[in-house]
Structure formats: structure tokens, C-alpha cells
Design a protein around this motif. Structure first.
Motif, PDB file in Angstrom:
ATOM      1  N   LYS A 117      -8.766  -1.661   0.216  1.00 58.01           N
ATOM      2  CA  LYS A 117      -7.492  -1.323   0.462  1.00 58.01           C
ATOM      3  C   LYS A 117      -7.486  -0.290   1.603  1.00 58.01           C
ATOM      4  N   PRO A 118      -6.614  -0.243   2.364  1.00 57.63           N
ATOM      5  CA  PRO A 118      -5.102  -1.015   2.536  1.00 57.63           C
ATOM      6  C   PRO A 118      -5.367  -1.874   3.489  1.00 57.63           C
ATOM      7  N   ASN A 150       0.422   8.676   1.366  1.00 59.93           N
ATOM      8  CA  ASN A 150       0.050   7.666   2.472  1.00 59.93           C
ATOM      9  C   ASN A 150      -1.256   7.684   2.730  1.00 59.93           C
ATOM     10  N   TYR A 151      -1.774   6.594   3.382  1.00 60.36           N
ATOM     11  CA  TYR A 151      -3.383   6.635   3.626  1.00 60.36           C
ATOM     12  C   TYR A 151      -3.798   7.710   4.707  1.00 60.36           C
ATOM     13  N   ARG A 169      -4.195  10.456   2.336  1.00 62.14           N
ATOM     14  CA  ARG A 169      -5.434  10.451   1.679  1.00 62.14           C
ATOM     15  C   ARG A 169      -6.756  10.946   2.214  1.00 62.14           C
ATOM     16  N   LYS A 170      -6.963  10.679   3.564  1.00 59.82           N
ATOM     17  CA  LYS A 170      -7.984  11.210   4.285  1.00 59.82           C
ATOM     18  C   LYS A 170      -8.199  12.727   4.042  1.00 59.82           C
ATOM     19  N   ASP A 184       0.881  -1.097   0.057  1.00 59.09           N
ATOM     20  CA  ASP A 184       0.051  -0.062   0.037  1.00 59.09           C
ATOM     21  C   ASP A 184       0.903   1.347   0.030  1.00 59.09           C
TER      22      ASP A 184
END
Length: 650
Positions: A281-282, A77-78, A81-82, A47
DNA sequence: CATTGCCTGAGT
DNA sequence: ACTCAGAG
């Protein structure tokens, strides 16, 4: 062959192989390849890999972070992304969306530095990006797969952060271990080994994986109660579940030991595994059961399928005026009634057709006995730099060549730690022009200064135990000189790259050549027929000894002339030393010896021929008339060429 | 929607 | 030596 009985649009036939009969023969046989009804493959990818690498490097967890390459965002990174940050945002936008965003620039090389680093001040005019850290971290992940799944096959390293893993073998083992009765064909089995297996015992899907629903779910965020209660109902389901367990264990291992979260898709073949890997994902994995394939695939844009994302997919979409898998499936079923379709479409027709039917034929299967997937090692290595300010003077080339050479040196030596005898056969230098200037430029230049159309130049790369920046840079500079010649003024190079091709570990023959010239050769190559100096046939002789023993003194003149070819008086063919050997040594004596070895070998060839002529008639009379399969001459067409041919047939 | 920097293999 | 296609 496209089955011609498949006329009309019989619905049941579209996916009649989703629940294939599995017999004792199937479970006991081990080499069914892509046709194995119990085949299970997974695609596992990391991821937000580059971002995750930087988090690991910096010891960051859970903070929003992006990775920059000059002004552009290449990984998010996730947590970031938020905030709605994507790769296509500008750095400014990203900062506005998330003020506490961590911003990391990829490592760069700067001139004179042998190793890339994370510098305080970076400048795209003087530095070049380095992805080496990510390559090394990727290798760690891959090593974990291999270590933890010794019986599985890493079918393909699809990219820096993705690998296909074929679980078929370990799953079969686990199946036989967990259900020993499968290895015993019951004495009363009506068809012996071809008797279908009894239905699998009740088991549980567990909680490791998501399941792609069989019935499409309106609320796709949650799995329906019905799905959760379902149990693996076929032996292939059981196989998928066993693979899922193994996959999960490695993924947890990778997360805890290396700090990288991964997502995986598990299905009956590669393209389906790839398609479902990103279902959630993730850090999750999902199983695509055979029964769930049609509802999952039919509404999907077929251009999302691997290999159909380019011009081939576009050509198909245009020709049939369709966009989903279902559209194309029915269109091609209708067309397939025509026999000519297959011949005109070539290999790609069959491949696309099988894909749409949720099967997978590796293009390799079309070749008679290519059991080999593509090699897991890179065969080339390229370092490239796009110049914002183009190079305008020939004298500016060596600066960048040195930077690129530093990267190649590092990477090759990295690779050599794993595989010591790695040797790139050739070095290639490209000097590219921007798209718009290119023809204008070549026109002007070819008129004014005779700068030809050649934009790349290659040469054999000398074998060396030590591959240093200097060796590469020197070779690169030579190519650069050949490329730009004596142009003093108007060059405009916006893109420069230096790369190795033909990277191989020196095999026995190459080693013997290198060893021969280095004086460590075994003497197996010295032929009996030369009839001279066959004393002292110890396997190892020093260079000097070899010279003496062979007693073929070279006259200074002939050595000085540096002869590199000879003509055979028997067959009147001329033979010359290969560029490879020429690149190994410029020493006249050594070249002459290499030439002698060739002569010996060649006369041995004649010797063998004469023996064969005598023996052949006898063999023909005695031996069985086993027909030798004629070499398959059928030319392999690229997928697109096949399509083009088809569409241009009218 | 896209950038850049890769990588592979086929074909001419 | 060079081009094209493909994936990420």
C-alpha cells in the motif's frame, strides 16, 4: 461434510485443490458460484480514505494531512505517515513530528443547521460529527466500479471504503474472447466436455500488479528475479491476470477522475483477496496465485482472517492453543477425524475448516437456495452522539434529537434521490448510559423515580412523501417523552442515538396500500365476491369515486368509533389492522376502508380453500407424486453459539 | 495498547 | 426491547 478420509496429516492433501483440473465444462458453465475453479474476486479499498477525501475537497496534493474528530486523529494520509504519525497519536505529538502538518476537522452539524459544515469554531458540547461527505465520495467510487465493470458483480460493499468485486463473469468472457479455442470442445477429446483444457499459452504477468511470491522471499521489499520471470502457468493464473488488468484500469480511472488512490487484492475468493490487498500500500494491487497461498497464509495469525478477529477466533486460539493458520489447520485436521466434531461444531466448524484449506464457503451456501448475497443497500440509518457532559434533565433531550433528526433527514433524502420511494418502517431512539454508571443508575432510578430498564423506544415511522427535520424530530421527541416519562430530576444520558430501521423501497403492495389511502389505488384489490358496485372497473379511481362505487356507507358512529379489527364468523379468528396501516392514517373512514379490504381478502381466502378442497383429490390422483421438500427446520446457529455449544459439551 | 461513530444481522 | 457479535 468434513471429509473423514482426511486422517493424519497428509501434507499433499492440505492444499490439493490449489491446482484443480479445469475442463471444458468448467469454462463453458457459468453458474458454479463459489465452487467455480476459475473464480476471481478482488477487494478494492481506498488508501487513507477520509484523509484523501479532505485532500480532494481542499485541492491539496502531497502535503501531510490528518483528519481530526474532536481531539482524536481518525485518518492520516501517506505523506504524514512518513513522519511516523499514526491514528493513536495525540494532536500535540503529531504537530511536533511535523510542524507543517495540515489539520482538518471532520464536518459537523450544529443545532439549527440543516446541513453539516466545516465551521471555524467547533465544540463537541454543541456539535456532532458528520461523515456524510465521505459517504457521498464513497458512492462515487462505487458508481465508478459499476460503470466501468458492468459485467462484474459488486459482491459486497464491505465498508465505506472497501468493496468486493467478483470478476468471474467478465474474466470468463475475456478468456473465451482471447482464446476462442476454449469454446470448442475438440472432436477427439477423450472425455468430451469433461476433458481437461490444454495448458495455457505463454503470456506475461505485466507490471500492473505485485505478485505474492510462491517461495517466501527474505527480502520482501522486492520481487525476486525468478518471480518476475515467471509466467501464468495455469488457467486460473490467466484468469487472475485478466482480472488484474480490468481492476487496474478502473483504479487508474478512479485516481485520475476522482482523485482517490486505491489498493486491491486479487485472488480466488473474498477472504484471500482481503488478506492480500494490503500487501503493498498505497496505490497498488497484488495478485495471490493459488500456488502462493500456502506460504503466504501458513505463518499468518489466523485471527487476521475476516470473521475470526473476534471472540470466535479467541475461542479457537484458546481451545487449540495455536496462533497461526498452519497450527490451526493441522489441529483441526486431527480433530476432524472425529465424526462428532462436525455436529457439535455446527456450521462454523465447517466454515473455519474450509477457510483454513483456502477455500471459501459463503455461509449462504448452507441454505438450500439462497443465491442472494446480502442486499447492497443499507437497511438502517443511525445518527448517534456521545455526550461528554451527560444529559441530566429531560428537557435537554430535544436539543440533541433535533440535531440527530437533521442528520437523518439529510441522509434519507440523499438516499431517496437514488431510490425515490425509500421508506423507513420504524424510528428508534436510544438513550444510553456510561458503562460504570449504568447499573448504579438504573438501580437508583428504578427505586427513586421508577425509571425502568428500558433504554430504547421504537415506533412505526409515518410514511411521508417529504421527510423533514421536523417530522423526524417530532417523532423522536415523542419517543423521548415515552422513554424518560415524567422524570424531572436525575437522569444521566451519556449516549443518545436516533435511527431508522427497516428501510425499504415501497414495493407494489405497500404502494397500493399507500395509494389506496391516498386515493390513487388501482382497484385490483376490490373483490368480485363483494357483489356490489362493480361498475366502472377502470383501473384508476379517485378516493371519492371508490367510496361511492363500493357503496358501503359508514355510519357516523362506526366511523367515529374508529374500528380497527374484525372477527371472521367462519373461522372465528380476529384480524386487526397492522401498525403499519395504523401509522399511515388516523382517519376513521380510511381505516374502515382498509378493514373492508382485509375482510374481502380474508373471505377470498376461504373461497380459495373450498376450491382447493374440491380440486385436491383430483390433482393427487392425476399429478405425479412429486415430493415436496420439507421446509428446512434446522435452526441457524450464530457462529459463536456453535462454538460455545461445542466447547460446553463436556 | 486504544477512541468514537458508525453499520449489519441473529437471537431472545 | 434488548443483547451480542463482527468489521473498520
Amino acid at each position: 461434510m468434513i471429509p473423514t478420509h482426511r486422517k493424519g496429516k497428509g501434507k499433499a492433501q492440505d492444499f490439493d485443490d490449489l491446482d484443480p483440473v479445469i475442463t471444458y465444462r468448467h469454462i463453458l458453465q457459468n453458474n458454479l458460484g463459489t465452487r467455480d475453479p476459475l473464480r476471481v474476486v478482488a477487494l478494492c479499498d481506498s488508501d487513507a480514505f477520509y484523509a484523501a477525501c479532505e485532500m480532494v475537497r481542499l485541492g491539496v496534493t502531497d502535503k501531510p494531512l490528518i483528519v481530526l474528530q474532536w481531539e482524536g486523529i481518525i485518518a492520516v494520509n501517506y505523506p504524514a505517515r512518513k513522519f511516523g504519525i499514526t491514528r493513536f497519536h495525540k494532536l500535540k505529538d503529531a504537530k511536533e513530528r511535523c510542524p507543517e502538518l495540515m489539520i482538518v476537522h471532520v464536518a459537523t452539524y450544529k443545532e439549527g443547521e440543516a446541513e453539516p459544515g466545516y465551521w471555524d469554531k467547533i465544540d463537541s458540547r454543541t456539535h456532532k460529527v458528520s461523515l456524510d461527505y465521505y459517504r457521498r465520495e464513497s458512492a462515487k467510487v462505487l458508481a465508478m466500479f459499476k460503470e466501468r465493470l458492468p459485467d462484474a458483480e459488486i459482491a459486497e460493499k464491505a465498508s465505506i471504503d472497501e468493496a468486493f468485486i467478483d470478476f468471474t463473469k467478465p474474466v470468463r468472457q475475456a478468456l473465451l474472447h482471447k482464446y476462442p479455442f476454449l469454446s470448442q470442445i475438440p472432436p477427439d477429446a477423450p472425455d468430451g466436455a469433461d476433458t481437461p483444457l490444454p495448458p495455457p499459452p505463454l503470456s506475461n504477468w505485466g507490471t500492473n500488479s505485485h505478485l505474492v511470491p510462491i517461495i517466501p522471499n527474505a527480502d520482501s521489499e522486492t520481487t525476486s528475479e525468478e518471480e518476475l520471470q515467471s509466467t501464468p502457468s495455469t488457467w486460473h493464473d490467466v484468469a487472475l491476470q485478466l482480472a488484474a488488468e480490468m481492476m487496474h484500469k478502473v483504479r487508474v480511472d478512479i485516481a485520475t477522475k476522482l482523485g482517490y488512490t486505491t489498493s486491491a487484492g486479487i485472488a480466488r475468493n473474498k477472504f484471500l483477496a482481503k488478506l492480500c490487498a494490503s500487501y503493498r500500500k498505497p496505490y497498488s494491487q497484488t495478485i495471490l496465485r493459488n500456488q502462493a497461498i500456502p506460504s503466504y497464509l501458513k505463518p499468518l495469525e489466523f485471527q487476521k482472517i475476516r470473521f475470526l478477529g473476534g471472540k470466535l477466533g479467541e475461542a479457537l486460539a484458546k481451545e487449540y492453543d495455536v496462533s497461526t493458520v498452519a497450527d490451526l489447520l493441522y489441529a483441526s485436521i486431527d480433530y476432524s477425524a472425529a465424526e462428532e466434531l462436525q455436529t457439535k461444531f455446527g456450521e462454523s466448524a465447517l466454515w473455519v475448516y474450509e477457510i483454513l484449506r483456502y477455500a471459501e464457503i459463503s455461509l449462504n451456501d448452507f441454505q438450500p437456495d439462497s443465491l442472494r448475497e446480502k442486499s447492497p443497500f443499507n437497511k438502517s440509518m443511525l445518527a448517534a452522539k456521545a455526550l461528554h457532559k451527560p444529559i441530566t434533565k429531560a428537557a435537554d433531550g430535544p436539543h440533541w434529537i433535533r440535531v440527530l433528526a437533521a442528520e437523518l433527514a439529510l441522509r434519507l433524502n440523499d438516499a431517496r434521490r437514488e431510490r425515490p420511494n425509500l421508506w423507513p418502517k420504524t424510528l428508534v431512539l436510544h438513550a444510553g448510559h456510561g458503562k460504570i454508571v449504568v447499573f448504579l443508575l438504573s438501580l437508583v432510578l428504578s427505586l427513586l423515580v421508577g425509571y425502568g430498564t428500558a433504554r430504547s423506544k421504537q415506533a412505526p415511522f409515518p410514511f411521508a412523501q417529504e421527510v423533514t427535520v421536523d417530522v423526524i424530530a417530532a417523532a423522536g421527541n415523542k419517543l423521548w417523552k415515552e422513554l424518560v416519562g415524567n422524570v424531572t430530576g436525575h437522569i444521566k444520558v451519556t449516549n443518545i442515538s436516533l435511527g431508522f430501521t427497516g428501510i425499504e423501497t415501497t414495493d407494489a403492495s405497500q404502494q397500493s396500500i399507500a395509494g389506496f389511502l391516498a386515493g390513487t389505488s388501482t382497484v385490483t384489490g376490490v373483490k368480485r365476491r363483494s357483489g356490489e358496485g362493480e361498475n366502472g372497473s377502470s383501473p384508476k379511481r379517485s378516493h371519492r369515486d371508490t367510496q361511492r362505487a363500493r357503496s358501503r356507507p359508514l355510519s357516523p358512529t362506526s366511523a367515529g368509533q374508529n374500528v380497527t379489527s374484525f372477527a371472521c364468523s367462519e373461522c372465528h379468528k380476529t384480524f386487526s389492522l397492522s401498525p403499519k396501516i395504523l401509522s399511515l392514517t388516523s382517519d376513521a373512514r380510511e381505516r374502515s376502508q382498509a378493514l373492508d379490504a382485509m375482510k374481502d381478502e380474508h373471505s377470498d381466502f376461504h373461497f380459495a380453500q373450498s376450491v382447493a378442497r374440491e380440486v385436491e383429490p383430483v390433482v393427487k390422483r392425476v399429478g405425479s407424486s412429486k415430493k415436496v421438500e420439507p421446509a428446512k427446520t434446522e435452526k441457524k446457529e450464530s457462529t459463536l453459539k456453535g462454538i460455545e455449544k461445542f466447547f460446553n459439551r463436556t
